[in-house]
Design an enzyme around this catalytic site. Sequence first.
Site: not given
Ligand code: UDP
Length: 373
Positions: A176, A307, A353, A355, A180, A284, A253
């Site tokens: 996901r 969170e 999962y 969006d 870059r 976060r 989860r």
């Molecule tokens: N992830 C991570 N570090 C970060 C952000 C994301 O390891 O700083 C990994 C983590 O496993 C997460 C996945 O990337 O579940 C997908 O992140 P996304 O931001 O898409 O998750 P969402 O916003 O759907 O919770």
Amino acid sequence: MRDGSIVDYLVVGSGLFGAVFSQQAKEAGRSVRMIEKRDHIGGNCFSYEFDDTNITVHAYGTHIFHTSDPDIWNYVNRFTEFNRYQHRVLTTHRSKVYSMPINLGTINAFYGVNLRPNEVESFLASKRGDIANPGNLEEKAISLIGRDLYEAFIRGYTKKQWGCDPKLLPASIITRLPVRTSYHDSYFDDLYQGIPVGGYTPIFERMLEGIPVELRTDFLKDLGYWRSRARKVVYTGPIDAYFEYEYGRLNWRSVRFESEKVASDDFQGTSVMNYADDDVPFTRINEPKHLHPERKFPPGVSVVVREYSLVDNDRPYYPVNFDEDKEKLAKYRDLQAQEKSTLFGGRLAQYRYYDMHQVIGSALKVAKAELSA
Ligand code: UDP
């Protein structure tokens, strides 16, 4: 409302799938009735105003709308205007702030180097080691960014978020996130992106206009009765619960949110700050006022939402998809296929999962096939 009338569709759950399906069915002239277990509509998109701060809080975590599909974008714009917010995510690792997803700025700051874009590939290649067929999240991440970056930015966060060793998780979760070789740090690259100017709840109010919605009503507690009230049921709750956990519980989860009003114009300078390290208990911190740069806010006040990820199968948010889940899911899908008068849709009923834009796309597709039949 326990009346004798029978509707075309009883929609169970007022999240995006249920709301879009209901809206389409009503527009096609069908009769629709909706029931919702919670005391509000909108599923996990629900948003509300925090006290008198003019700050809209997304009650179940920050939701950024993004899509590259003009049909989905045009559809959702029938129900709201969007602002021009572009999502950027920062992450804190050992008290330093870095940019996510991993980009040239992250790599240079982390290693204290000054690579140019065309040097990134060989630099990362020297860090990757040899993983021919990455079979899980950890291997996949290391094969993309190498062990150092993985350990700094992915391992701890992922362990907190999913509650297990990243070796046990599917590689697809990490794909996901892009990696870059430029300084481009926008989280999503979609053609369209923004936050609904009034938050998400008004979208649902407009989609559900003229459709009776009964809150605090649990379909599964009285399944026989509710089935008898409609020609078809559209079920958007968890798939394992629908079948009374016949093949056991799927792993989900959940998330716990702690919101707090703080006496500051700006607590963290950005809408979402990830915490990469294992020893920080939350994943976060959200500061929702930053989602609305177009708004004016009263001075000296902000709202922050921490969170925490946890297991609570009665409040499912994210399908985990362990191997055992895939096996159970296949069996539940067989049962679903036999339920001719029930449609299943959305993240919970499909254990996917998704969006937001994907849920809308899927609901529009299901509605089209169903309503033209
Ligand atoms: N992830 C991570 N570090 C970060 C952000 C994301 O390891 O700083 C990994 C983590 O496993 C997460 C996945 O990337 O579940 C997908 O992140 P996304 O931001 O898409 O998750 P969402 O916003 O759907 O919770």
